[in-house]
Design a protein around this motif. Structure first.
Motif, short mmCIF file in Angstrom:
data_model
loop_
_atom_site.label_atom_id
_atom_site.label_comp_id
_atom_site.label_asym_id
_atom_site.label_seq_id
_atom_site.Cartn_x
_atom_site.Cartn_y
_atom_site.Cartn_z
N PRO A 61 0.83 -1.21 0.00
CA PRO A 61 0.00 0.00 0.00
C PRO A 61 0.87 1.26 0.00
CG PRO A 61 0.04 -0.98 2.18
CD PRO A 61 0.74 -1.95 1.27
N LEU A 62 0.27 2.36 -0.44
CA LEU A 62 0.96 3.65 -0.45
C LEU A 62 0.41 4.56 0.64
CD1 LEU A 62 1.20 4.45 -4.27
CD2 LEU A 62 3.01 3.62 -2.78
N PHE A 63 1.30 5.33 1.26
CA PHE A 63 0.89 6.25 2.33
C PHE A 63 1.45 7.64 2.06
CE2 PHE A 63 0.83 2.02 4.14
CZ PHE A 63 -0.28 2.02 4.96
N VAL A 64 0.75 8.64 2.57
CA VAL A 64 1.24 10.01 2.55
C VAL A 64 1.20 10.54 3.98
CG1 VAL A 64 0.50 10.47 0.18
CG2 VAL A 64 -1.07 10.93 2.08
N SER A 65 1.93 11.62 4.23
CA SER A 65 1.95 12.22 5.58
C SER A 65 0.55 12.66 5.98
CB SER A 65 2.89 13.42 5.60
OG SER A 65 4.22 13.01 5.32
N GLY A 66 0.16 12.31 7.20
CA GLY A 66 -1.16 12.67 7.70
C GLY A 66 -1.21 14.11 8.21
N SER A 67 -2.39 14.51 8.62
CA SER A 67 -2.57 15.89 9.12
C SER A 67 -1.89 16.12 10.46
CB SER A 67 -4.07 16.20 9.23
OG SER A 67 -4.72 15.24 10.06
N ALA A 68 -1.80 15.05 11.24
CA ALA A 68 -1.11 15.16 12.53
C ALA A 68 0.34 14.73 12.38
CB ALA A 68 -1.81 14.30 13.56
N PRO A 69 1.24 15.39 13.09
CA PRO A 69 2.65 15.01 12.99
C PRO A 69 2.88 13.53 13.30
CG PRO A 69 2.39 17.06 14.22
CD PRO A 69 1.01 16.49 14.03
N GLY A 70 3.71 12.88 12.46
CA GLY A 70 4.06 11.49 12.68
C GLY A 70 3.01 10.50 12.25
N THR A 71 1.95 10.96 11.60
CA THR A 71 0.91 10.04 11.14
C THR A 71 0.94 9.93 9.62
OG1 THR A 71 -0.78 11.78 10.92
CG2 THR A 71 -0.56 10.66 13.08
N PHE A 72 0.37 8.84 9.15
CA PHE A 72 0.34 8.59 7.69
C PHE A 72 -1.04 8.08 7.29
CE2 PHE A 72 4.70 8.17 9.03
CZ PHE A 72 5.40 8.88 8.06
N ASP A 73 -1.49 8.51 6.13
CA ASP A 73 -2.77 8.08 5.59
C ASP A 73 -2.55 7.23 4.34
OD1 ASP A 73 -4.14 9.59 7.51
OD2 ASP A 73 -4.07 11.38 6.24
N GLU A 74 -3.26 6.11 4.27
CA GLU A 74 -3.14 5.25 3.10
C GLU A 74 -3.86 5.87 1.90
OE1 GLU A 74 -4.18 0.67 1.65
OE2 GLU A 74 -4.24 1.21 3.79
N ILE A 75 -3.25 5.76 0.73
CA ILE A 75 -3.87 6.25 -0.51
C ILE A 75 -4.74 5.13 -1.07
CG2 ILE A 75 -3.46 7.16 -2.83
CD1 ILE A 75 -0.70 8.04 -1.90
N PRO A 76 -6.05 5.31 -1.11
CA PRO A 76 -6.92 4.23 -1.60
C PRO A 76 -6.75 4.00 -3.10
CG PRO A 76 -8.19 6.24 -1.26
CD PRO A 76 -6.82 6.50 -0.71
N GLY A 77 -6.85 2.73 -3.49
CA GLY A 77 -6.83 2.39 -4.90
C GLY A 77 -5.47 2.44 -5.56
N ARG A 78 -4.41 2.54 -4.78
CA ARG A 78 -3.05 2.61 -5.34
C ARG A 78 -2.16 1.57 -4.67
NH1 ARG A 78 -2.69 5.44 -9.93
NH2 ARG A 78 -0.56 6.11 -9.45
N GLN A 79 -1.15 1.11 -5.41
CA GLN A 79 -0.21 0.13 -4.87
C GLN A 79 1.18 0.38 -5.44
OE1 GLN A 79 -0.51 -3.91 -6.42
NE2 GLN A 79 -1.81 -3.22 -8.12
N ALA A 80 2.18 -0.01 -4.69
CA ALA A 80 3.57 0.00 -5.16
C ALA A 80 4.00 -1.44 -5.39
CB ALA A 80 4.48 0.67 -4.14
N ILE A 81 4.73 -1.69 -6.47
CA ILE A 81 5.25 -3.03 -6.75
C ILE A 81 6.74 -3.02 -6.41
CG2 ILE A 81 5.62 -4.80 -8.49
CD1 ILE A 81 2.70 -4.35 -7.75
N ARG A 82 7.12 -3.85 -5.44
CA ARG A 82 8.48 -3.90 -4.94
C ARG A 82 9.11 -5.27 -5.19
NH1 ARG A 82 9.22 -4.01 0.22
NH2 ARG A 82 7.14 -4.80 0.76
N ARG A 83 10.45 -5.30 -5.20
CA ARG A 83 11.18 -6.56 -5.24
C ARG A 83 11.16 -7.18 -3.85
NH1 ARG A 83 16.53 -6.83 -8.96
NH2 ARG A 83 16.64 -8.76 -7.74
N SER A 84 10.89 -8.50 -3.78
CA SER A 84 10.85 -9.17 -2.49
C SER A 84 12.22 -9.28 -1.84
CB SER A 84 10.24 -10.57 -2.64
OG SER A 84 11.04 -11.38 -3.50
N ASP A 85 13.29 -9.26 -2.65
CA ASP A 85 14.63 -9.44 -2.08
C ASP A 85 15.27 -8.14 -1.64
OD1 ASP A 85 14.84 -8.54 -4.69
OD2 ASP A 85 16.52 -9.86 -5.22
N THR A 86 15.10 -7.06 -2.39
CA THR A 86 15.77 -5.80 -2.07
C THR A 86 14.81 -4.72 -1.57
OG1 THR A 86 15.54 -4.90 -4.30
CG2 THR A 86 17.47 -6.28 -3.86
N GLY A 87 13.52 -4.89 -1.80
CA GLY A 87 12.55 -3.87 -1.43
C GLY A 87 12.47 -2.72 -2.41
N HIS A 88 13.25 -2.77 -3.48
CA HIS A 88 13.26 -1.70 -4.47
C HIS A 88 11.87 -1.51 -5.09
CE1 HIS A 88 14.44 0.83 -7.80
NE2 HIS A 88 13.99 -0.07 -8.66
#
Length: 340
Positions: A61-88
């Motif tokens: 899932p993808l997240f952006v900085s939330g309205s409160a400091p140190g919080t994050f909100d998930e972006i609905p309907g979006r995904q990141a594709i990463r490598r399982s070995d390196t996380g890239h």
């Protein structure tokens, strides 16, 4: 600076049948480590799995900085594709995107063809693993009566960065210059493209069936070489082709200088370079000159030459290049270059 370093190419591109076509241009013995990436014969399918495709794409899932400091909100309907070995992170997509895992879509599909007559000739990863290809080839290089040595093959390629649909496409490698050329130089070839969607598995059998065209490639290309070698191109007609293909702007400046350099390089290939000169004076020689220029001489911006050439082979760029060359020549010759 190239996107793909020599160290990457020597570790993440496997080259087979070097007894037939020698080493790739990027080969450096000092960068090979304990396991060379060049094989005298076919590349074992288990080596491709172990050395290139041992990891899998992971959806996160993808997240952006939330309205409160140190919080994050998930972006609905979006995904990141990463490598399982390196996380890239290789790409960011909507949640309808379905990654086509390399070992399933490339190796399992192509593996059905691997018998005494067909083997893996090359395989590789580019763009930090976001693009992959596997090539099926016949074991022996074929030489036509006109002196053209080539290897028929079929590319399977796909990506996790959105740059490629899963593509299966026929082509040939011209041994004298290590160029990829269209199997039918004067026509659009056979290929299949499958989008990365949640219903794409429904077309996997269609992709497997399409791979059987590899047996037709050699005859088609050899016939096209014979036809084009029988078409004479005089010095005057060659000059006319250069005027049409690399027109000189009237005003001096950067554009005119670039056109002049292109014409000079093409003329050198036509008259003196053994990758082209043996077929000087024929329509095939014209195709060979332009194809060799683009593969090995033309300036490459924003990409490594190996990456650019491979992507052109599977996306249709090679086919379009050869067909465009013959279309221009056809106008110069008055309708002789393109097949009836």
């Amino acid at each position: 600076m190239s996107k793909e370093t020599l160290a990457w190419l020597n570790a993440n591109v496997l080259i087979g049948f070097t007894d037939q076509r020698e080493h790739a241009w990027h080969y450096r013995a000092a960068l090979q480590g304990n396991e060379p990436n060049h094989y005298p014969g076919a590349i074992p399918i288990d080596d491709v799995k172990r050395r290139l495709f041992s990891w899998v794409p992971i959806s996160s899932p993808l997240f952006v900085s939330g309205s409160a400091p140190g919080t994050f909100d998930e972006i609905p309907g979006r995904q990141a594709i990463r490598r399982s070995d390196t996380g890239h992170v290789m790409g960011i997509f909507t949640d309808s995107y379905e990654p086509h895992q390399y070992d399933v879509w490339l190796l399992d599909t192509i593996g059905r063809l691997l018998d005494a007559d067909l083997s893996i000739g090359s395989a590789g990863l580019l763009r930090d693993g976001a693009v992959a290809w596997v090539s099926v080839e016949v074991p022996e290089t074929i030489k036509t009566p006109e002196g053209v040595s080539f290897r028929p093959h079929l590319f399977g390629a796909t990506s996790f960065d959105g740059s490629l649909a899963t593509t299966f496409k026929r082509a040939v490698t011209n041994i004298v210059c290590d160029n990829t050329m269209a199997a039918g130089l004067a026509e659009h070839g056979q290929q299949i493209k499958i989008k990365h969607s949640r219903h794409s598995m429904l077309r996997l059998d269609e992709a497997r069936d399409a791979l059987n065209i590899v047996y037709e490639i050699a005859d088609d290309f050899a016939a096209e070489v014979r036809r084009l070698c029988e078409i004479t191109v005089t010095d005057k007609q060659w000059a006319g082709f250069l005027d049409a293909h690399a027109e000189l702007p009237e005003q001096p400046g950067r554009s005119r200088s670039m056109a002049e350099r292109k014409r000079e390089t093409l003329a050198q290939l036509w008259n003196h370079d053994m990758r082209v000169a043996p077929w000087r004076g024929t329509a095939y020689g014209v195709v060979q000159a332009v194809n060799t220029y683009v593969h090995h001489e033309q300036t490459v911006r924003g990409a490594e030459r190996a990456e650019r050439n491979m992507l052109r082979a599977v996306t249709g760029g090679v086919e379009e290049l050869d067909l465009a060359t013959l279309t221009t020549l056809d106008k110069v010759l008055g309708g002789l270059a393109l097949a009836a």
